[in-house]
Design a protein around this motif. Structure first.
Motif, short mmCIF file in Angstrom:
data_model
loop_
_atom_site.label_atom_id
_atom_site.label_comp_id
_atom_site.label_asym_id
_atom_site.label_seq_id
_atom_site.Cartn_x
_atom_site.Cartn_y
_atom_site.Cartn_z
N ARG A 87 -58.65 -43.78 47.02
CA ARG A 87 -59.41 -44.28 45.91
C ARG A 87 -59.43 -43.07 44.68
NH1 ARG A 87 -65.94 -45.14 46.39
NH2 ARG A 87 -65.85 -42.83 45.77
N ARG A 176 -70.42 -49.71 49.37
CA ARG A 176 -70.05 -49.24 48.21
C ARG A 176 -70.98 -48.40 47.41
NH1 ARG A 176 -66.50 -53.68 44.73
NH2 ARG A 176 -64.97 -54.17 46.23
N PRO A 230 -66.28 -57.15 49.05
CA PRO A 230 -66.71 -56.89 47.88
C PRO A 230 -68.35 -57.39 48.01
CG PRO A 230 -64.57 -57.62 47.08
CD PRO A 230 -64.75 -57.69 48.86
N ASP A 276 -58.99 -55.77 49.28
CA ASP A 276 -59.13 -55.30 47.78
C ASP A 276 -60.21 -56.09 47.00
OD1 ASP A 276 -58.58 -58.15 47.38
OD2 ASP A 276 -56.43 -58.04 47.08
N GLY A 277 -60.14 -55.64 45.95
CA GLY A 277 -61.40 -55.96 45.09
C GLY A 277 -61.81 -57.45 44.84
N ASP A 325 -56.70 -49.00 47.08
CA ASP A 325 -57.49 -48.65 45.97
C ASP A 325 -57.74 -49.67 44.86
OD1 ASP A 325 -55.55 -48.93 44.15
OD2 ASP A 325 -54.87 -46.68 44.07
N GLU A 326 -58.72 -49.25 44.11
CA GLU A 326 -59.25 -49.95 43.03
C GLU A 326 -58.15 -50.48 41.96
OE1 GLU A 326 -59.22 -45.95 41.38
OE2 GLU A 326 -59.66 -46.76 43.22
N ARG A 327 -57.18 -49.82 41.80
CA ARG A 327 -55.83 -50.32 40.90
C ARG A 327 -55.05 -51.31 41.45
NH1 ARG A 327 -53.30 -44.82 40.33
NH2 ARG A 327 -53.60 -44.84 42.59
#
Length: 369
Positions: A87, A176, A230, A276-277, A325-327
């Motif tokens: 992250r 989160r 999420p 993932d997101g 990760d967030e990307r």
């Protein structure tokens, strides 16, 4: 004489560096995409983290060594990596043989080792890893039977749980907002404590427990992984039952999918899980030597596996932990080759550009015939 020697050495070094600068560049290899052509690509292989140069690049010192000796000996970052978390430009890996953690700061190109020395915070057998708020690092120590917490450069902060709560803690996940920590206890062959424990992140207070050993809904058999979706739901990799189970944040069973087999979407030796997101679920399987990607409903989207090429990149010998990760970068542990393979999820715009380029190339070839 001394002055002449220094002049000679300076000229020698300058000649070596000039020679290094004039070395013919190796052509860039063709990208590896999943799925393979002609299907639209969803992921692309980026690199593998294995040595110092894979993180920092080739330094002038390394260039000099190569020019002088014809090669350079680089120490490996890992002996037997297992868990991974990523992250905000940080990649944290646990090594079960060297009994330490490795922090790779990709933005600063820095590498830190932690958990090797000191009475407090010394790792015995690091398992799963998670990153919390402020990039706090949570490590499930299988042998010490507790969760150890460090800051983003590896300084020990506190511990959660102990032998009273755990038989064999193998993985950890953090909500989160950083307020709750979920720990998977794999128990053992002679234990009934195959379950998930929820703790307060700061004080370490045990808040709830769900699951026991068995094959019914909400029961586990040698669970090995955990991840938080999420929407806050908790997904458990129930490896001994060859399935994934989903629970609410308070441990209420919601659904499950998966079975043992050799078809796409089946499991044989699942070892790592990540989300993932968008809620897609990534599962690494050591027997299949691949990673399967499911949507939030459990439908298989695609399988990411080795596509051999001469350089041996992305060989996937023994997949273990996986992180996203967030990307949209995916980090997969390969224990056999002692490295972290890095993939990138392609945005729709890049996917369309690749497909347009393929169509143009095919059209040019057809028109030239």
């Amino acid at each position: 004489m001394i002055i002449l020697s220094r002049v000679f050495f300076t000229v020698l070094v300058s000649s070596i560096l000039l020679a290094c600068a004039q070395v013919e560049k190796v052509p860039e290899p063709e990208p590896i995409y999943w799925p393979a052509p002609p299907d639209p690509p969803r992921f692309v292989y980026e690199t593998s983290l294995k040595t110092e140069s894979s993180v920092r690049g080739i330094t002038s010192e390394m260039q000099m060594r190569r020019a002088l000796t014809g090669g350079v000996s680089e120490g490996k970052l890992f002996r037997k990596p297992f868990g991974v978390a990523a992250r905000a430009g940080l990649v944290v890996v646990g090594d079960t043989v060297s009994r330490q953690g490795v922090i790779i700061n990709l933005r600063r190109q820095k590498i830190y080792h932690f958990g090797r020395v000191g009475e407090l915070g010394k790792l015995m057998k690091p398992g799963g890893i998670a990153l919390g708020v402020n990039n706090e690092i949570f490590v499930a120590d299988i042998t010490a039977r507790q969760v150890l917490v460090y800051d983003d450069v590896g300084m020990y902060l506190r511990s959660i749980g102990g032998p009273k709560e755990f038989d064999r803690p193998v993985d950890v996940a953090v909500t989160r907002d950083g307020s709750r920590v979920y720990v998977v206890d794999a128990g053992g062959v002679g234990s009934r404590r195959h379950r998930v424990l929820q703790f307060d992140s700061e004080g370490g207070e045990l808040l709830s427990i769900f699951g026991t050993r068995g094959g019914a809904r909400g029961e586990f058999n040698l669970p090995t992984g955990i991840a938080i979706a999420p929407n806050g739901n908790v997904l458990v990799l129930d490896s001994g039952n060859f399935r994934i189970q989903e629970f609410s944040a308070d441990g209420q069973f919601l659904k499950m999918w998966g079975e043992v087999g050799t078809r796409f979407g089946d499991f044989a030796r699942p070892r790592g899980i990540a989300i993932d997101g968008d809620g897609n679920v990534y599962v690494a399987d050591a027997a299949f030597r691949n990673m399967q990607v499911f949507d939030s409903a459990g439908r298989l989207l695609l399988t990411v596996g080795p596509q051999g090429r001469a350089t041996g990149a992305l060989r996937m010998g023994l997949p273990a932990g996986v992180a996203v990760d967030e990307r949209g970068f995916v980090f997969m542990v390969d224990q056999l080759y002692g490295q972290i393979d890095v993939l990138r999820r392609l945005p729709s715009s890049e996917m369309r550009a690749i497909m347009d380029a393929r169509e143009k190339e095919a059209s040019d070839v057809e028109n030239s015939q």
